[in-house]
Design an enzyme around this catalytic site. Structure first.
Site, PDB file in Angstrom:
ATOM      1  N   GLU A   8     -13.758  -8.477  -6.597  1.00  0.00           N
ATOM      2  CA  GLU A   8     -13.010  -9.645  -7.095  1.00  0.00           C
ATOM      3  C   GLU A   8     -13.493 -10.945  -6.467  1.00  0.00           C
ATOM      4  OE1 GLU A   8     -10.225  -9.855  -9.525  1.00  0.00           O
ATOM      5  OE2 GLU A   8     -11.240 -11.758  -9.267  1.00  0.00           O
ATOM      6  N   GLY A  50     -18.964 -27.136   5.762  1.00  0.00           N
ATOM      7  CA  GLY A  50     -19.152 -25.680   5.745  1.00  0.00           C
ATOM      8  C   GLY A  50     -19.060 -25.081   4.350  1.00  0.00           C
ATOM      9  N   LYS A  70     -21.838 -11.704  -4.032  1.00  0.00           N
ATOM     10  CA  LYS A  70     -22.247 -11.858  -5.449  1.00  0.00           C
ATOM     11  C   LYS A  70     -23.720 -11.540  -5.677  1.00  0.00           C
ATOM     12  CE  LYS A  70     -22.171 -15.918  -3.302  1.00  0.00           C
ATOM     13  NZ  LYS A  70     -21.329 -16.935  -2.763  1.00  0.00           N
ATOM     14  N   VAL A 102       0.844  -1.200   0.000  1.00  0.00           N
ATOM     15  CA  VAL A 102       0.000   0.000   0.000  1.00  0.00           C
ATOM     16  C   VAL A 102       0.880   1.252   0.000  1.00  0.00           C
ATOM     17  CG1 VAL A 102      -1.672   1.329   1.381  1.00  0.00           C
ATOM     18  CG2 VAL A 102      -1.963  -1.133   1.139  1.00  0.00           C
ATOM     19  N   LYS A 131     -23.074 -15.575 -10.581  1.00  0.00           N
ATOM     20  CA  LYS A 131     -21.675 -15.384 -10.950  1.00  0.00           C
ATOM     21  C   LYS A 131     -21.507 -15.255 -12.475  1.00  0.00           C
ATOM     22  CE  LYS A 131     -19.915 -17.700  -6.799  1.00  0.00           C
ATOM     23  NZ  LYS A 131     -19.580 -19.016  -6.233  1.00  0.00           N
TER      24      LYS A 131
HETATM   25  N1  HSE Z   1     -21.255 -21.409  -1.797  1.00  0.00           N
HETATM   26  C1  HSE Z   1     -20.329 -20.850  -2.709  1.00  0.00           C
HETATM   27  C2  HSE Z   1     -19.630 -21.996  -3.434  1.00  0.00           C
HETATM   28  C3  HSE Z   1     -19.337 -19.998  -1.977  1.00  0.00           C
HETATM   29  O1  HSE Z   1     -19.777 -23.135  -2.992  1.00  0.00           O
HETATM   30  O2  HSE Z   1     -18.968 -21.784  -4.431  1.00  0.00           O
HETATM   31  C4  HSE Z   1     -18.442 -19.182  -2.839  1.00  0.00           C
HETATM   32  O3  HSE Z   1     -19.144 -18.243  -3.591  1.00  0.00           O
END
Ligand code: HSE
Length: 398
Positions: free
Chosen positions: A124, A182, A100, A31, A200
């Site tokens: 990003e 998770g 997103k 930075v 996306k």
């Molecule tokens: N749930 C999303 C995935 C997380 O499994 O790709 C990332 O955007």
């Protein structure tokens, strides 16, 4: 010193805090001065966590503090993320996000608000987790006309499909495993019904075209109907089953869709397994190029958000140009796109009577046969399939 805030201390938010604390020295060097986290916003308490020193429960602390120049919005969801983001931008603070849902819905508008206030809205981490894809599309590939973007954009479903392929497991069992690890979103439908991948590819198509793509226009089919038996055929055919999000240039627009596909070993997406993501970009000058890496998970996603914060810190008072206008893009009808279709039917005769010169596959599943149709349009397939007794259908990506 540049002061920043993080809104949300969930998986990604705590990751952003960790990335900045762990790599503080390197980040400060890049930075050119210290990047200090002054606030972390969350409604919860985190006893024993060092974040307590900077934790606030009140958004007003951030918005009213003129020292805060950069805000990471990692709360997820549309509300109050949208209102908070707007207010931050209007108050002259750059916002970096992994959200997103928000980017797909309000991207063009928030970019414009940022521009009007001489700050940046960077996202990003909203596509492909830690994989750099937004920045390359926005800066490195600007001399190309983007002919096609196709990719595996959801880590959870890719993990599930890989498990089903490798271990012959049922859909329900692998979903439980993905949730335990998770990976799955709060509501697994966002992953398994393809909605996450849809948002996306809408973001990527907006950047490729320069116009706002309405994700509601994109045909989206998830992986909920994929079974163990489908994988028996896939194995026989030496193919993988992947949830593919694609966008192909058709005249002045794009045809985008999300659906499970059978892809052969020749396709570089074939070997993208587990929670990994990959995005294949084809430019009219560049040819094909592929971006591959960790598409989900705490630290990869946080790394992308923190990278945007560094970029925002390096561009204080300067606008990083993004090619994405609010003007809506009308997508080409997917019914006109052509491909081959894999169908499972009761008999070879029935498959031939319905689809003509099919390629037959026997995977040892009793009472049925697999068949790959000749290339035809989606509309033509739908017409032929209307009265046929099809057990299941998966598109073939050539
Ligand atoms: N749930 C999303 C995935 C997380 O499994 O790709 C990332 O955007």
């Amino acid at each position: 010193m540049i002061k920043a805030a993080i809104m949300g201390y969930g998986t990604v938010g705590s990751g952003v805090y960790e990335v900045i604390r762990t790599n503080q020295k390197e980040i400060d060097k890049k930075v050119g001065q210290e990047l200090q986290i002054k606030y972390v916003l969350d409604l919860r308490e985190f006893p024993g966590d060092p974040v307590m020193e900077v934790l606030t429960h009140d958004f007003e602390d951030i918005i009213n503090d003129d020292e805060v120049r950069i805000v990471a919005e990692v709360m997820g969801g549309l509300h109050p993320a949208y209102e908070f983001t707007r207010r931050c931008l209007e108050a002259g603070k750059s916002v970096c996000t992994s959200n997103k849902e928000l980017v797909a819905e309000h991207g063009a508008e928030l970019i414009q608000i940022a521009k009007d206030h001489q700050v940046n809205y960077l996202f990003e981490a909203s596509v492909g987790g830690g994989i750099p894809i937004i920045r390359p599309l926005n800066s490195s590939l600007t001399a190309d006309v983007i002919l096609e973007i196709s990719g595996i954009l959801n880590g959870t479903t890719n993990y599930m499909l890989t498990k089903m392929a490798d271990e012959g497991l049922d859909y329900a069992d692998v979903l439980k495993e993905a949730q335990a690890k998770g990976y799955a979103e709060l509501h697994p439908e966002a992953d398994v019904e393809g909605w996450d991948a849809c948002r996306k590819i809408a973001i990527l198509t907006s950047l490729a075209s320069g116009n706002q793509v309405d994700f509601g226009q994109i045909y989206t089919e998830g992986i909920t109907k994929i079974t163990k038996e489908d994988f028996l055929y896939a194995k026989k055919m030496k193919c993988a089953i992947k949830l593919l999000a694609s966008s192909k240039k058709v005249g002045d627009t794009y045809c985008a869709m999300v659906s499970p596909v059978l892809i052969s070993r020749d396709n570089p997406l074939y070997m993208v397994n587990d929670v990994f993501n990959a995005v294949k970009v084809e430019g009219n000058m560049l040819g094909a190029s592929m971006f591959y890496g960790s598409g989900a998970g705490k630290l990869p996603t946080a790394s992308a958000v923190a990278g945007d914060m560094v970029d925002a810190a390096r561009h204080l008072g300067k606008i990083i140009t993004l090619f994405w206008s609010p003007e809506k893009l009308t997508l080409a009808p997917m019914e006109e796109s052509s491909k081959r279709f894999f169908v499972r039917m009761k008999s070879a005769e029935a498959a031939k009577a319905c689809f003509g010169d099919v390629e037959l596959w026997d995977a040892g599943v009793q009472g049925e046969i697999g068949a790959v149709t000749p290339v035809m349009s989606e509309a033509e397939f739908a017409k032929k399939a209307r009265d046929a007794q099809i057990i299941s259908m998966i598109r073939v990506e050539d």
